[in-house]
Design a protein around this motif. Sequence first.
Motif, PDB file in Angstrom:
ATOM      1  N   ILE A   2      -4.389  -4.794   2.487  1.00 37.74           N
ATOM      2  CA  ILE A   2      -3.661  -4.796   1.367  1.00 37.74           C
ATOM      3  C   ILE A   2      -2.574  -5.884   1.387  1.00 37.74           C
ATOM      4  O   ILE A   2      -1.864  -5.748   2.456  1.00 37.74           O
ATOM      5  CB  ILE A   2      -3.193  -3.523   0.613  1.00 37.74           C
ATOM      6  N   LEU A  19       1.639   3.251   1.827  1.00 37.98           N
ATOM      7  CA  LEU A  19       0.423   3.043   2.094  1.00 37.98           C
ATOM      8  C   LEU A  19      -0.247   3.172   3.595  1.00 37.98           C
ATOM      9  O   LEU A  19      -1.023   3.510   3.614  1.00 37.98           O
ATOM     10  CB  LEU A  19       0.107   1.185   1.610  1.00 37.98           C
ATOM     11  N   GLN A  20       0.987   2.860   4.295  1.00 38.90           N
ATOM     12  CA  GLN A  20       0.368   2.987   5.920  1.00 38.90           C
ATOM     13  C   GLN A  20       0.222   4.393   6.374  1.00 38.90           C
ATOM     14  O   GLN A  20      -0.449   4.840   7.038  1.00 38.90           O
ATOM     15  CB  GLN A  20       1.546   2.414   6.814  1.00 38.90           C
ATOM     16  N   ASN A  23      -3.006   5.669   5.924  1.00 45.11           N
ATOM     17  CA  ASN A  23      -4.107   4.797   6.420  1.00 45.11           C
ATOM     18  C   ASN A  23      -4.607   3.687   5.979  1.00 45.11           C
ATOM     19  O   ASN A  23      -5.629   3.137   6.217  1.00 45.11           O
ATOM     20  CB  ASN A  23      -5.399   5.846   6.915  1.00 45.11           C
ATOM     21  N   PHE A  24      -3.949   2.978   5.006  1.00 43.70           N
ATOM     22  CA  PHE A  24      -4.139   1.710   4.471  1.00 43.70           C
ATOM     23  C   PHE A  24      -3.543   0.567   5.400  1.00 43.70           C
ATOM     24  O   PHE A  24      -2.561   0.709   6.046  1.00 43.70           O
ATOM     25  CB  PHE A  24      -3.764   1.322   3.162  1.00 43.70           C
ATOM     26  N   GLU A  25      -4.363  -0.568   5.809  1.00 45.18           N
ATOM     27  CA  GLU A  25      -3.729  -1.760   6.430  1.00 45.18           C
ATOM     28  C   GLU A  25      -3.123  -2.420   5.569  1.00 45.18           C
ATOM     29  O   GLU A  25      -3.631  -2.914   4.470  1.00 45.18           O
ATOM     30  CB  GLU A  25      -4.985  -2.437   7.148  1.00 45.18           C
ATOM     31  N   VAL A  26      -1.682  -2.911   5.776  1.00 47.02           N
ATOM     32  CA  VAL A  26      -1.070  -3.388   4.949  1.00 47.02           C
ATOM     33  C   VAL A  26      -0.193  -4.692   5.620  1.00 47.02           C
ATOM     34  O   VAL A  26       0.171  -4.976   6.591  1.00 47.02           O
ATOM     35  CB  VAL A  26       0.251  -2.735   4.461  1.00 47.02           C
ATOM     36  N   ILE A 114      -5.455   2.373  -6.155  1.00 51.68           N
ATOM     37  CA  ILE A 114      -6.103   1.690  -4.891  1.00 51.68           C
ATOM     38  C   ILE A 114      -7.161   2.358  -4.162  1.00 51.68           C
ATOM     39  O   ILE A 114      -8.153   1.387  -3.700  1.00 51.68           O
ATOM     40  CB  ILE A 114      -4.692   1.774  -3.691  1.00 51.68           C
ATOM     41  N   LYS A 115      -7.382   3.731  -4.037  1.00 53.90           N
ATOM     42  CA  LYS A 115      -8.723   4.237  -3.445  1.00 53.90           C
ATOM     43  C   LYS A 115      -9.834   3.756  -4.494  1.00 53.90           C
ATOM     44  O   LYS A 115     -10.846   3.488  -3.711  1.00 53.90           O
ATOM     45  CB  LYS A 115      -8.025   5.621  -3.308  1.00 53.90           C
ATOM     46  N   TYR A 118     -10.683   0.338  -3.715  1.00 49.99           N
ATOM     47  CA  TYR A 118     -11.497   0.338  -2.283  1.00 49.99           C
ATOM     48  C   TYR A 118     -12.827   0.903  -2.431  1.00 49.99           C
ATOM     49  O   TYR A 118     -13.767   0.058  -1.734  1.00 49.99           O
ATOM     50  CB  TYR A 118     -10.688   1.032  -1.257  1.00 49.99           C
TER      51      TYR A 118
END
Length: 375
Positions: A2, A19-20, A23-26, A114-115, A118
């Motif tokens: 993201i 977000l992190q 467990n989202f890569e930002v 966001i989910k 994804y």
Amino acid sequence: MILIVDDRPENLISLQKVLQAHNFEVDTAPSGEEALKKVLKNNYVLIILDVQMPDMDGFEVAEAISGFSKAKDTAIIFLSAVNTEIKFITKGYLSGGLDYITKPVDINILLLKIKTFYRIYEQNRKLNEVQEKLLEEIEFRKEAEHKKDEFISIASHELKTPLTSVKGYIQLLQRSINKDDKVMAQNHLEKASIQLEKLNELIVDLLDISKIESGKLKFNMKTFCAETMVNNTIEMLQQSNPEFTITKLGTIQEMVFGDEMRLEQVVINFITNAIKYAPGTNQINLTVNIKDGKLYLAVKDFGIGIPQEQHHKIFDKFYRVEENSNNFNGLGIGLYICSEIISRHNGKIGVNSVPNEGSEFYFTIPIGADEILAD
């Protein structure tokens, strides 16, 4: 990954941490210009884009991103605390955004969106993979269908040719018998026999390939004298092709374990091909020896040769050298059968060839039962 784009550091940091934590890569960008640079270098699943930014606002950034081919599938969510009127929300969607969220942001709703994006992205990715595989399979079906049609056409022609010849010779034979011309009758009978033998070879090849396809090609493995097999094969083909001189180079002292009849079939194929594809020449060399526990046998002609780019295809099923397919008969399965026979002996088969200088077909197999039966 993201990408968060916002000119306020505190907004970047706070949203990045949230977000992190899930467990989202930002990744982050403090301006529209910086965001465009990053989009060109990296792949993003989603871009969270602030609308109100100096120099280049979110709408302009989104429109620029829509022109990048590598980012055409990237989802964009607009965030805005100032431009909350319908006309701005509409402009956001027209600029390429998939959603428009006004501040203050409900973080739980944002996370759900966001989910969802994804999940949609992952589904689209899998669908694209399936589509690509289906397209590949369709192309493979088309190619297989083309090869099958081509093979049927070639097989029909090749089988019809000797049958037509036999029919013609039988008619001539009948006339010669009626005239009591025994010499001519014998001549026609011999020519008919040659054509029948050609027909028999074609049928044997077709039966062999059918057995290979069904896994029913049988092998009678035992120890035999390869020297005798090679000598007998050369003698037989030399008598039926007196215009050629088949020279044997080397000898085999050891006994060999394998299917004598099938290996003889390979040698016959090598020599008959050498004769067929070397018009205007009269010399064929057969080299045979044993080295490091392996039997090496090669047949070299001095004929038309095969282009380098076709060497890797020469043992494929139904393959015929393009430049020669219309000039020489055959089904294009003899060498494929040979390769299967050598493979069953845990050996290797290959070709060395230069156009207009000739070809050398060869194979190597272990001579001991342990190495052949190992697989």
